[in-house]
Design an enzyme around this catalytic site. Structure first.
Site, PDB file in Angstrom:
ATOM      1  N   ASP A 336      19.681  21.004  50.329  1.00  0.00           N
ATOM      2  CA  ASP A 336      20.748  20.185  49.483  1.00  0.00           C
ATOM      3  C   ASP A 336      20.964  18.766  49.848  1.00  0.00           C
ATOM      4  O   ASP A 336      20.805  18.554  51.115  1.00  0.00           O
ATOM      5  CB  ASP A 336      22.282  20.798  49.333  1.00  0.00           C
ATOM      6  CG  ASP A 336      23.151  20.111  48.772  1.00  0.00           C
ATOM      7  OD1 ASP A 336      22.820  20.187  47.291  1.00  0.00           O
ATOM      8  OD2 ASP A 336      23.956  19.612  49.168  1.00  0.00           O
ATOM      9  N   GLU A 371      15.698  19.022  48.082  1.00  0.00           N
ATOM     10  CA  GLU A 371      16.676  18.425  46.982  1.00  0.00           C
ATOM     11  C   GLU A 371      16.089  16.765  47.334  1.00  0.00           C
ATOM     12  O   GLU A 371      16.879  16.282  48.241  1.00  0.00           O
ATOM     13  CB  GLU A 371      17.818  18.590  46.832  1.00  0.00           C
ATOM     14  CG  GLU A 371      18.372  17.697  45.452  1.00  0.00           C
ATOM     15  CD  GLU A 371      19.891  18.115  45.377  1.00  0.00           C
ATOM     16  OE1 GLU A 371      20.365  18.317  44.052  1.00  0.00           O
ATOM     17  OE2 GLU A 371      20.637  18.344  46.351  1.00  0.00           O
TER      18      GLU A 371
END
EC number: 3.2.1.196
Length: 657
Positions: A336, A371
């Site tokens: 993330d 990401e």
């Protein structure tokens, strides 16, 4: 009273050796560290850690056993302007704890103070760490090691995936155990999934703001103990690790990999007004990026940012990743806000954590997905990660939606995204699989909502619809919301089919959002991070079997097309791809940039995707040969040979010769 022996400075955390437990804790700026253990009645016993090797504090407690509850009190300066916020009145979680007992409630005692320290003791209500046993019988478990070119990722939430599944026993729905249930595994196999990517399973906390509104953090991107499983997904907190391993072992036997979404960019301690759980009280200055005024650099939007260029924090993050691979046999990670991993503070491909992963014989062998952004200046780093990493390809997401739903993307731009965005990823020896293609993900509209809503509807999140992106590239086809006339329903279905076909038959690694294959809707909420309810739980009783079958047929078709599974960049004349206009001729430069949205994509010289993304029915002349439409666009029996396709508006079809 038993005294602590000096013990060993490694490994980090609490480890039982059959005779006692070795405790270790990193803190470069602490002056004293107390180990606090709690008996069955909650009585606290404190021990100074006697060992101090470099910045590692350590001690060994003879006769201690698994199940022992413990925490730390860390002594040091309270100097907020210098980034130091030590407060021994607060019991702290071991960053490497493998089980947590207690809940992270919004309680004033769980705060350390802002400018002045809060010296009220909180041991009575603070969550405690638990010593666990590492032993588990993996039998003959082995990682599937699916080649990247054959990988199909399915992004899912542990609870939301199975909580409403009627064929899974009620007592295990929404748990780790349900992931390994034969019904779930058979479904994934029939769909054609090779990798189950789980939203965060490490212990997380709900933000105090959400708790005060009666909401909770559903997605899990607010970590508090990165080595511990979130207990709410277990049938019993004490057996969470066993249940999780059982599920992974069962999935592996079916040839399905498990990828964990992991949050190494911030912690649940939030900003300086946030709670004190662990890192802030252990060594705030080392664990976080600190500004000159002592506040945090908020490059994550969550109040703080982990300093993954600090050697000790790199060691912590690396140990965490190795733990999940070695102890739980996970097959990879999705990181993330992964740009934080490369901050020094500027983003660098040779940042310390990247280098540690590259040089690790364990981590360098698993799937790594970034990401590729954060919210700081220079945070958008799509295409710039080291060669070991694949990356979420938002270029593909936006292009697919614009082409099919907004009708404003030239053929050339569409083709570039269809060909694994080679302009972005074809560098440093990377392969097409580095592009993780997606049309939807957990954040944003579901696929069904992309064709039913022009605007977000996030009122239930309690922020007056301010949260969530406004750049959805969606199209409600003339009516906001679900339902409508038969014509409207059919047009929306056709758009869903077009988007799924683009996703699953393009070059790169496809990622499918769980529920998209059977029409799940969040009723226009494009930021459902705090909705632990029927808005996000997949309703299997309402699933569209036709759409599921369509999706499965596309996935199985993909696996038959060499140009998609061989994971090689397409080159002109190599037989992998030819781009043709509606007359089966190569496109001119003008057609690529300004021509009508009509295109034929010939893959491996025998599979043809015919596209008519215009408003009118259009006659498409197929290339020479005997072509017949194939599943899911036609039945398998009695194929009809055709030379011309009457392409419906906003339609497409796949042929084989």
């Amino acid at each position: 009273m038993t005294q602590l022996a000096i013990g060993k400075p490694a490994p980090l955390g609490a480890h039982y050796d059959g005779q006692g437990v070795n405790f270790t804790l990193f803190s470069a700026h602490a002056e004293r560290v107390e180990l606090c253990v709690f008996d069955a009645n909650g009585h606290e016993h404190r021990y100074d850690l006697p060992g101090h090797s470099g910045d590692i504090w350590h001690g060994y407690l003879p006769d201690a056993r698994p199940g022992l509850r413990y925490g730390y009190r860390v002594h040091g300066p309270w100097q907020p302007a210098e980034g130091h916020r030590f407060n021994p009145a607060k019991l702290l979680i071991d960053p490497c704890a493998r089980q947590i007992d207690g809940e992270f409630k919004d309680n004033p005692l769980l705060y350390a103070g802002h400018n002045e320290p809060d010296y009220r003791d909180n041991a009575a209500i603070a969550p405690k760490c638990v010593v666990v046993v590492d032993h588990y019988d993996w039998e003959d478990d082995a990682p599937p090691r699916t080649p990247w070119g054959s990988t199909i990722i399915y992004e899912a939430h542990v609870k939301g995936l199975t909580y409403l599944h009627p064929e899974i026993p009620v007592e295990i729905r929404g748990t780790y155990k349900a992931l390994g249930h034969p019904v779930m595994i058979n479904y994934l196999k029939q769909l054609g999934i090779t990798a189950l990517e789980l939203l965060p399973v490490a212990q997380f906390a709900s933000e105090p703001r959400l708790q005060r509104m009666g909401l909770s953090n559903y997605w899990g991107y607010n970590p508090v103990a990165m080595f511990a499983l979130h207990p709410a997904y277990a049938c019993s907190p004490e057996t969470a690790l066993h249940e999780f391993r059982d599920a992974i072992k069962a999935l592996h036997k079916a040839g399905i990999e498990v990828i964990l979404d992991i949050v190494l960019n911030h912690s649940a301690e939030l900003d300086l007004d946030g709670p004190l759980f662990s890192l802030r009280g252990i060594d705030n200055r080392s664990y976080y990026w600190i500004r000159e005024d002592g506040d945090y650099h908020n490059w994550t939007g969550c109040g703080n940012t982990l300093n993954l260029s600090h050697p000790a924090v790199v060691d912590y993050a690396s140990a965490c990743l190795r733990y999940w691979v070695e102890t739980c046999h996970v097959d990879g990670f999705r990181f993330d806000l992964a740009a934080v991993m490369g901050r020094t503070p500027e983003f660098r491909q040779d940042a310390p954590l990247f280098t540690a992963i590259q040089n690790c014989p364990v981590l360098s062998q698993v799937k790594l997905i970034a990401e590729p952004w954060d919210i700081a200046p220079g945070g958008y780093q799509v295409g710039n990660f080291p060669p070991l990493f694949a990356e979420w390809n938002d270029h593909f997401r936006d292009a697919a939606r614009r082409f099919w739903l907004h009708y404003d993307l030239p053929l050339g731009a569409f083709a570039g995204r269809f060909a694994a965005s080679s302009d972005v990823f074809k560098r440093n020896g990377r392969l097409p699989s580095a592009a993780i293609n997606l049309v939807t993900a957990h954040d944003g509209f579901t696929l069904r909502d992309c064709v039913c809503f022009n605007h977000k509807h996030n009122e239930a999140n309690g922020e007056e619809n301010r949260d969530g992106t406004n750049n959805n590239y969606s199209n409600n086809h003339g009516k906001e919301g679900l339902g409508g006339t038969l014509d409207l329903v059919e047009r929306r279905r056709d758009s869903i089919h077009a988007l799924l076909t683009t996703l699953l038959l393009s070059q790169g690694t496809p990622m499918l959002l769980a529920g998209d294959e059977h029409g799940h809707s969040q009723h226009g909420n494009n930021n459902a991070y705090c909705q632990d309810n029927q808005l996000t739980w997949l309703d299997w009783s309402q699933a569209s079997s036709g759409l599921t079958a369509f999706t499965a047929a596309l996935i199985h078709l993909r696996k038959r097309i060499p140009a998609l599974v061989e994971n090689r960049w397409w080159e002109e004349g190599d037989g992998n791809v030819r781009w043709l206009n509606r007359y089966a001729q190569p496109l001119s430069t003008d057609e690529w940039q300004n021509g009508p949205k009509q295109l034929q994509i010939l893959l491996s010289d025998r599979f043809l995707i015919a596209i008519n993304a215009t408003l009118e029915v259009t006659e498409i002349v197929l290339p020479a040969g005997e072509w017949h439409a194939i599943p899911p666009f036609a039945g398998e029996d009695n194929p009809v040979i055709t030379a011309v396709w009457q392409g419906p508006a906003h339609g497409l079809c796949v042929f084989q010769r």
